[in-house]
Motif scaffolding. Sequence first.
Motif, PDB file in Angstrom:
ATOM      1  N   VAL A   3       0.858  -0.960  -0.008  1.00 39.97           N
ATOM      2  CA  VAL A   3      -0.125   0.007   0.011  1.00 39.97           C
ATOM      3  C   VAL A   3       0.912   1.196   0.074  1.00 39.97           C
ATOM      4  O   VAL A   3       1.810   1.526   0.911  1.00 39.97           O
ATOM      5  CB  VAL A   3      -1.000   0.077   1.073  1.00 39.97           C
ATOM      6  N   LEU A   4       0.678   2.119  -0.872  1.00 42.93           N
ATOM      7  CA  LEU A   4       1.324   3.362  -1.049  1.00 42.93           C
ATOM      8  C   LEU A   4       0.379   4.511  -0.510  1.00 42.93           C
ATOM      9  O   LEU A   4      -0.491   4.754  -0.998  1.00 42.93           O
ATOM     10  CB  LEU A   4       1.709   3.537  -2.415  1.00 42.93           C
ATOM     11  N   ALA A   5       0.623   5.151   0.559  1.00 37.82           N
ATOM     12  CA  ALA A   5      -0.049   6.263   1.205  1.00 37.82           C
ATOM     13  C   ALA A   5       0.625   7.535   1.087  1.00 37.82           C
ATOM     14  O   ALA A   5       1.781   7.774   1.180  1.00 37.82           O
ATOM     15  CB  ALA A   5      -0.075   5.963   2.757  1.00 37.82           C
ATOM     16  N   ILE A   6       0.022   8.383   0.178  1.00 37.62           N
ATOM     17  CA  ILE A   6       0.374   9.528  -0.340  1.00 37.62           C
ATOM     18  C   ILE A   6      -0.443  10.738   0.241  1.00 37.62           C
ATOM     19  O   ILE A   6      -1.716  10.893   0.532  1.00 37.62           O
ATOM     20  CB  ILE A   6       0.128   9.660  -1.698  1.00 37.62           C
ATOM     21  N   ALA A   7       0.305  11.673   0.684  1.00 32.28           N
ATOM     22  CA  ALA A   7      -0.328  12.954   1.273  1.00 32.28           C
ATOM     23  C   ALA A   7       0.559  14.404   1.235  1.00 32.28           C
ATOM     24  O   ALA A   7       1.849  14.166   1.308  1.00 32.28           O
ATOM     25  CB  ALA A   7      -0.946  12.785   2.743  1.00 32.28           C
ATOM     26  N   LYS A  70       8.374   7.230  -9.078  1.00 29.53           N
ATOM     27  CA  LYS A  70       8.326   6.557  -7.660  1.00 29.53           C
ATOM     28  C   LYS A  70       7.481   5.543  -7.686  1.00 29.53           C
ATOM     29  O   LYS A  70       7.490   4.163  -7.217  1.00 29.53           O
ATOM     30  CB  LYS A  70       8.261   7.695  -6.912  1.00 29.53           C
ATOM     31  N   ILE A  71       6.018   5.664  -8.298  1.00 27.78           N
ATOM     32  CA  ILE A  71       5.047   4.578  -8.462  1.00 27.78           C
ATOM     33  C   ILE A  71       5.586   3.546  -9.189  1.00 27.78           C
ATOM     34  O   ILE A  71       5.281   2.221  -8.827  1.00 27.78           O
ATOM     35  CB  ILE A  71       3.770   4.974  -8.835  1.00 27.78           C
ATOM     36  N   LYS A  72       6.045   3.806 -10.439  1.00 23.02           N
ATOM     37  CA  LYS A  72       6.855   2.721 -11.315  1.00 23.02           C
ATOM     38  C   LYS A  72       7.776   1.940 -10.765  1.00 23.02           C
ATOM     39  O   LYS A  72       7.967   0.665 -10.784  1.00 23.02           O
ATOM     40  CB  LYS A  72       7.340   3.543 -12.424  1.00 23.02           C
ATOM     41  N   GLY A  90      -1.123  10.749  -7.826  1.00 21.36           N
ATOM     42  CA  GLY A  90      -0.887   9.350  -7.410  1.00 21.36           C
ATOM     43  C   GLY A  90      -2.141   8.409  -7.876  1.00 21.36           C
ATOM     44  O   GLY A  90      -2.059   7.438  -8.086  1.00 21.36           O
ATOM     45  N   VAL A  91      -3.258   8.779  -7.338  1.00 25.32           N
ATOM     46  CA  VAL A  91      -4.675   8.139  -7.918  1.00 25.32           C
ATOM     47  C   VAL A  91      -4.719   7.941  -9.470  1.00 25.32           C
ATOM     48  O   VAL A  91      -4.933   6.935 -10.048  1.00 25.32           O
ATOM     49  CB  VAL A  91      -5.941   9.043  -7.210  1.00 25.32           C
ATOM     50  N   ILE A  92      -4.261   9.161  -9.892  1.00 20.94           N
ATOM     51  CA  ILE A  92      -4.582   9.010 -11.634  1.00 20.94           C
ATOM     52  C   ILE A  92      -3.422   8.108 -12.119  1.00 20.94           C
ATOM     53  O   ILE A  92      -3.859   7.263 -12.919  1.00 20.94           O
ATOM     54  CB  ILE A  92      -4.360  10.469 -12.153  1.00 20.94           C
ATOM     55  N   ILE A  93      -2.171   8.147 -11.747  1.00 18.72           N
ATOM     56  CA  ILE A  93      -1.156   7.484 -12.303  1.00 18.72           C
ATOM     57  C   ILE A  93      -1.342   6.124 -11.801  1.00 18.72           C
ATOM     58  O   ILE A  93      -1.166   5.203 -12.607  1.00 18.72           O
ATOM     59  CB  ILE A  93       0.217   7.965 -11.883  1.00 18.72           C
ATOM     60  N   GLY A  94      -1.660   5.867 -10.634  1.00 22.28           N
ATOM     61  CA  GLY A  94      -1.942   4.484  -9.959  1.00 22.28           C
ATOM     62  C   GLY A  94      -3.054   3.663 -10.725  1.00 22.28           C
ATOM     63  O   GLY A  94      -3.105   2.457 -11.198  1.00 22.28           O
ATOM     64  N   ARG A  95      -4.093   4.424 -11.001  1.00 25.45           N
ATOM     65  CA  ARG A  95      -5.446   3.737 -11.806  1.00 25.45           C
ATOM     66  C   ARG A  95      -4.824   3.601 -13.159  1.00 25.45           C
ATOM     67  O   ARG A  95      -5.204   2.298 -13.897  1.00 25.45           O
ATOM     68  CB  ARG A  95      -6.623   4.762 -11.813  1.00 25.45           C
ATOM     69  N   LEU A  96      -4.025   4.360 -13.801  1.00 25.63           N
ATOM     70  CA  LEU A  96      -3.548   3.970 -15.266  1.00 25.63           C
ATOM     71  C   LEU A  96      -2.770   2.739 -14.989  1.00 25.63           C
ATOM     72  O   LEU A  96      -2.538   2.203 -16.371  1.00 25.63           O
ATOM     73  CB  LEU A  96      -2.933   5.146 -15.845  1.00 25.63           C
ATOM     74  N   MET A  97      -2.153   2.397 -14.204  1.00 26.04           N
ATOM     75  CA  MET A  97      -1.133   1.478 -13.982  1.00 26.04           C
ATOM     76  C   MET A  97      -1.849   0.048 -13.386  1.00 26.04           C
ATOM     77  O   MET A  97      -1.243  -0.770 -13.153  1.00 26.04           O
ATOM     78  CB  MET A  97      -0.035   1.873 -13.145  1.00 26.04           C
ATOM     79  N   GLY A  98      -3.042   0.443 -13.097  1.00 25.18           N
ATOM     80  CA  GLY A  98      -3.881  -0.894 -12.722  1.00 25.18           C
ATOM     81  C   GLY A  98      -3.927  -1.051 -11.108  1.00 25.18           C
ATOM     82  O   GLY A  98      -4.153  -2.211 -10.774  1.00 25.18           O
TER      83      GLY A  98
END
Length: 147
Positions: A3-7, A70-72, A90-98
């Motif tokens: 789990v990646l937690a971003i704020a 970083k998400i990659k 993070g939400v946008i990139i994460g969603r695009l990466m599955g």
Amino acid sequence: MKVLAIASIGGHWVQLLRLKPAFKDSELVFMSTKQSFADTVKGFEFHCIPDSNRWNKFDLIKTFVSVYRKIKVIKPDVIITTGAAPGLMGVIIGRLMGCKTIWVDSIANVQKLSLSGRIAIRFANKIYTQWPDLASGKIIYNGKVIS
């Protein structure tokens, strides 16, 4: 599960830290816009990203690229954020990466979701508000992070 937690800084970070116990059985990684916050999550992996907001487009691009890289590398299964702009990225990139993605709107938004929260509705798998009056459709109320 990773789990990646971003704020961002301030209340967004405080509210994110309040969610930490919910992920006690997961590999939890933190990301924020201030390096000194690593001290508040000792024992956890921490990544610092540039801060940005809607008023400075160049900073938004720098943050987006940093979050993407970083998400990659982190390869999370789930991304959760309490906002603001870096969390939305993070939400946008994460969603695009599955990745599964979760947006928890700030408790400060009493009358309507934040601007980032309203954009996150289009991308996040789950959207949570901390005010029962704001729950509708895809927006879920399940209590307050800070009470």
